[in-house]
Design a protein around this motif. Sequence first.
Motif, short mmCIF file in Angstrom:
data_model
loop_
_atom_site.label_atom_id
_atom_site.label_comp_id
_atom_site.label_asym_id
_atom_site.label_seq_id
_atom_site.Cartn_x
_atom_site.Cartn_y
_atom_site.Cartn_z
N VAL A 40 17.88 23.13 -1.71
CA VAL A 40 16.99 23.64 -0.64
C VAL A 40 17.65 22.58 0.54
N ARG A 41 17.88 21.23 0.13
CA ARG A 41 18.52 20.47 1.00
C ARG A 41 19.94 20.90 1.70
N ILE A 42 20.80 21.50 0.76
CA ILE A 42 21.98 22.19 1.29
C ILE A 42 21.74 23.28 2.32
N ALA A 43 21.02 24.28 1.59
CA ALA A 43 20.63 25.42 2.22
C ALA A 43 20.09 25.29 3.59
N LYS A 44 19.17 24.56 3.85
CA LYS A 44 18.65 24.13 5.27
C LYS A 44 19.69 23.41 6.23
N ASP A 45 20.51 22.75 5.55
CA ASP A 45 21.77 22.28 6.59
C ASP A 45 22.41 23.21 6.90
N ALA A 86 20.95 32.61 -8.82
CA ALA A 86 21.77 32.95 -7.89
C ALA A 86 21.21 33.99 -6.88
N PHE A 87 20.76 35.13 -7.58
CA PHE A 87 19.91 36.29 -6.89
C PHE A 87 18.92 35.87 -5.78
N PHE A 88 18.08 34.92 -6.37
CA PHE A 88 17.01 34.50 -5.47
C PHE A 88 17.64 33.59 -4.56
N LEU A 89 18.32 32.60 -4.72
CA LEU A 89 18.64 31.54 -3.73
C LEU A 89 19.53 32.06 -2.79
N TYR A 90 20.59 32.90 -3.05
CA TYR A 90 21.66 33.43 -2.06
C TYR A 90 20.95 34.28 -1.19
N ARG A 112 19.11 32.17 1.35
CA ARG A 112 19.92 31.65 2.38
C ARG A 112 20.42 32.83 3.30
N PHE A 113 20.56 33.93 2.87
CA PHE A 113 21.02 35.15 3.72
C PHE A 113 19.69 35.14 4.86
N LEU A 114 18.58 35.22 4.42
CA LEU A 114 17.51 35.57 5.19
C LEU A 114 17.17 34.26 6.22
N ALA A 115 17.63 33.03 5.85
CA ALA A 115 17.56 31.80 6.58
C ALA A 115 18.54 31.77 7.76
N HIS A 116 19.70 32.34 7.39
CA HIS A 116 20.89 32.42 8.22
C HIS A 116 20.65 33.38 9.43
N LYS A 117 19.99 34.61 8.95
CA LYS A 117 19.56 35.70 9.73
C LYS A 117 18.28 35.46 10.79
N TYR A 118 17.33 34.75 10.10
CA TYR A 118 16.06 34.49 10.95
C TYR A 118 15.58 33.05 11.22
N GLY A 119 16.54 32.11 10.71
CA GLY A 119 16.48 30.76 10.98
C GLY A 119 15.85 30.03 9.72
N PRO A 120 16.18 28.61 9.75
CA PRO A 120 15.87 27.83 8.43
C PRO A 120 14.59 27.75 7.99
#
Length: 295
Positions: free
Chosen positions: A206-211, A273-277, A280-288
């Motif tokens: 989560v930490r890496i993904a948010k950064d 991997a399925f859930f986490l990536y 992350r795709f959605l976080a990059h698209k709509y914000g962290p």
Amino acid sequence: MKGPKKKPSEYERKAIRAIHAWKNPQIGWFEKAWEAINWPLSKANSAIKKVPGVQWAIDKGTPPVEWVLQKSVGGLVTLLNDSAQWSVRPKAVYSEFAKSGIKVRSGKDIASLDLEQIDRALGWLDTKYKSIAFIEGGGTGASGLPGIPMDIVLIVGINLRAIGEYATYCGFDVSAQQERLFALNVLALASSPSDRAKQIALAQLVRIAKDAAAKKAWKELEKHSFVSIVQKIATALGQRLTKAKLAQIIPYLGGAVGAGFNSFFTSRVCEAAFFLYRERFLAHKYGPDIIEKTV
């Protein structure tokens, strides 16, 4: 992409809820099921050592076989990660999008897609890797103790490559250092033998993904002590897989145990991997903040 531009589609909202449910399982039957699923990772070593003659086979020699396996695998994990991610071919992934009528030439093209389009392209990716792992585990497992080192090296490489493919389907560049760190943490999560270990690995992910979603520079991510983290993950992974794999010592059952465990482990890796990536795709698209809502 510069922050949220629009709201997630209905399909994406359902995906966010599914990710939330996966990260935060309900206490009850699901929790009990999770404990049962974790059994091969947490109990296999102690159970197999009760079989007459097995402990002697493990301990004979200097240093003991188990120690050698753990150290050798731990030392190879980083190299395996680099080679596995290098072997992922983005053009082959993009061709899968083309089969669905979606033109993709780079990760930037993927960033503008709806998650539903990505899921269609992903198809049965997990089935491919579970099948490969099953066959590989059966072959090396049949050779007993001598086959365990090669078996662990191969299964780690197979799963790191699977993680790399999931990342590429979701538009991430697996050649980037932070992406390789994320991949190792996915592997650590899948190999977690306890709920505590799982939560530690998930917190790091989560930490890496948010950064990354907040577009922080890599020198910011370096504050997470990249080298130290990689070493710790590699060592823990070597220990966990070695302990679980010792059941392959049992005569005539090594092939079945190896095939079954490898398929089981790969299933967990692909699920994570399925859930986490996709998250992350959605976080990059709509914000962290998307990640915050699913922790």
